[in-house]
Design a protein around this motif. Structure first.
Motif, mmCIF file in Angstrom:
data_model
loop_
_atom_site.group_PDB
_atom_site.id
_atom_site.type_symbol
_atom_site.label_atom_id
_atom_site.label_comp_id
_atom_site.label_asym_id
_atom_site.label_seq_id
_atom_site.Cartn_x
_atom_site.Cartn_y
_atom_site.Cartn_z
ATOM 1 N N UNK A 77 65.772 29.055 1.589
ATOM 2 C CA UNK A 77 66.019 27.995 0.621
ATOM 3 C C UNK A 77 67.249 27.179 1.022
ATOM 4 N N UNK A 78 67.291 25.979 0.524
ATOM 5 C CA UNK A 78 68.479 25.134 0.621
ATOM 6 C C UNK A 78 68.968 24.901 -0.797
ATOM 7 N N UNK A 79 70.237 25.166 -1.006
ATOM 8 C CA UNK A 79 70.808 25.111 -2.340
ATOM 9 C C UNK A 79 71.800 23.962 -2.474
ATOM 10 N N UNK A 80 71.874 23.452 -3.680
ATOM 11 C CA UNK A 80 72.851 22.406 -3.988
ATOM 12 C C UNK A 80 73.673 22.893 -5.175
ATOM 13 N N UNK A 81 74.886 23.323 -4.886
ATOM 14 C CA UNK A 81 75.799 23.758 -5.932
ATOM 15 C C UNK A 81 76.520 22.528 -6.474
ATOM 16 N N UNK A 82 76.360 22.291 -7.759
ATOM 17 C CA UNK A 82 76.930 21.095 -8.377
ATOM 18 C C UNK A 82 77.982 21.515 -9.397
ATOM 19 N N UNK A 83 79.212 21.172 -9.124
ATOM 20 C CA UNK A 83 80.328 21.490 -10.001
ATOM 21 C C UNK A 83 80.920 20.212 -10.588
ATOM 22 N N UNK A 84 81.729 20.383 -11.614
ATOM 23 C CA UNK A 84 82.413 19.250 -12.260
ATOM 24 C C UNK A 84 81.427 18.132 -12.577
ATOM 25 N N UNK A 85 80.316 18.503 -13.171
ATOM 26 C CA UNK A 85 79.262 17.530 -13.433
ATOM 27 C C UNK A 85 79.696 16.491 -14.452
ATOM 28 N N UNK A 86 79.196 15.291 -14.249
ATOM 29 C CA UNK A 86 79.519 14.143 -15.087
ATOM 30 C C UNK A 86 78.236 13.573 -15.678
ATOM 31 N N UNK A 87 78.327 12.856 -16.768
ATOM 32 C CA UNK A 87 77.114 12.244 -17.337
ATOM 33 C C UNK A 87 76.367 11.368 -16.324
ATOM 34 N N UNK A 88 77.088 10.725 -15.422
ATOM 35 C CA UNK A 88 76.440 9.872 -14.427
ATOM 36 C C UNK A 88 75.685 10.664 -13.363
ATOM 37 N N UNK A 89 75.808 11.987 -13.370
ATOM 38 C CA UNK A 89 75.010 12.823 -12.479
ATOM 39 C C UNK A 89 73.628 13.102 -13.066
ATOM 40 N N UNK A 90 73.404 12.692 -14.301
ATOM 41 C CA UNK A 90 72.102 12.884 -14.926
ATOM 42 C C UNK A 90 71.027 12.158 -14.135
ATOM 43 N N UNK A 91 69.998 12.901 -13.728
ATOM 44 C CA UNK A 91 68.951 12.338 -12.884
ATOM 45 C C UNK A 91 67.887 13.401 -12.627
ATOM 46 N N UNK A 92 66.777 12.953 -12.084
ATOM 47 C CA UNK A 92 65.813 13.878 -11.502
ATOM 48 C C UNK A 92 66.223 14.061 -10.049
ATOM 49 N N UNK A 93 66.381 15.299 -9.650
ATOM 50 C CA UNK A 93 66.816 15.624 -8.300
ATOM 51 C C UNK A 93 65.616 16.084 -7.467
ATOM 52 N N UNK A 94 65.518 15.530 -6.275
ATOM 53 C CA UNK A 94 64.416 15.818 -5.365
ATOM 54 C C UNK A 94 64.955 16.376 -4.056
ATOM 55 N N UNK A 95 64.248 17.341 -3.502
ATOM 56 C CA UNK A 95 64.551 17.743 -2.138
ATOM 57 C C UNK A 95 63.454 17.212 -1.220
ATOM 58 N N UNK A 96 63.821 17.027 0.024
ATOM 59 C CA UNK A 96 62.908 16.445 1.000
ATOM 60 C C UNK A 96 63.327 16.876 2.391
ATOM 61 N N UNK A 97 62.444 16.682 3.360
ATOM 62 C CA UNK A 97 62.751 17.071 4.728
ATOM 63 C C UNK A 97 62.556 15.904 5.679
ATOM 64 N N UNK A 98 63.389 15.898 6.706
ATOM 65 C CA UNK A 98 63.320 14.872 7.736
ATOM 66 C C UNK A 98 63.582 15.494 9.088
ATOM 67 N N UNK A 99 63.098 14.843 10.129
ATOM 68 C CA UNK A 99 63.428 15.223 11.494
ATOM 69 C C UNK A 99 64.327 14.156 12.134
ATOM 70 N N UNK A 100 64.774 13.216 11.339
ATOM 71 C CA UNK A 100 65.545 12.110 11.859
ATOM 72 C C UNK A 100 66.967 12.493 12.240
ATOM 73 N N UNK A 101 67.644 11.643 13.018
ATOM 74 C CA UNK A 101 69.026 11.902 13.408
ATOM 75 C C UNK A 101 69.983 11.744 12.233
ATOM 76 N N UNK A 102 71.198 12.236 12.436
ATOM 77 C CA UNK A 102 72.219 12.253 11.390
ATOM 78 C C UNK A 102 72.389 10.885 10.741
#
Length: 124
Positions: A77-102
């Motif tokens: 799994x890949x995890x996203x630890x979110x601390x100090x959350x703000x109202x502006x962080x409200x959203x639907x969060x999506x994960x995705x994969x790419x093979x592209x460069x940085x």
């Protein structure tokens, strides 16, 4: 690759949540895994990404110092630890994969497969 995002919920301002992205059928080997979010009435924006091999990371300026992206080899799994959350962080969060460069990790168009999204709501 099929992706499953989980971990969203309702949290108060200043609170924390941990999102997870799991890959069904195979590992993340060869991919970079990114997190994006879409706030109400806005476009989907880049949040963070991590290369599965090596661990290079990238963050949007708006989350630097508050969010941490990481890998769990044992759980695949890949995890996203979110601390100090703000109202502006409200959203639907999506994960995705790419093979592209940085240099392309923040570009939604470069991602090959997407999870279904998980809702994060931060109350004020």
């Amino acid at each position: 690759v099929q992706l499953q995002a989980s971990g969203g919920g309702l949290v108060q301002t200043g609170g924390s949540l941990r999102l997870s992205c799991a890959a069904s059928e195979r590992t993340f080997g060869g991919y970079t895994v990114g997190w994006f979010r879409r706030a109400p009435g806005k476009e989907r924006d880049f949040v963070a990404a991590i290369r599965w091999s090596g661990g290079t990371t990238s963050y949007a300026d708006s989350v630097k110092g508050r969010f941490t992206i990481s890998k769990d080899y044992a759980k695949n799994t890949v995890n996203l630890q979110m601390n100090s959350l703000r109202p502006e962080d409200t959203a639907v969060y999506y994960c995705a994969v790419t093979r592209g460069p940085f240099s392309t990790w923040s570009s939604e168009a470069m991602y090959l497969a997407w999870g279904q999204g998980t809702l994060v709501t931060v109350s004020s």
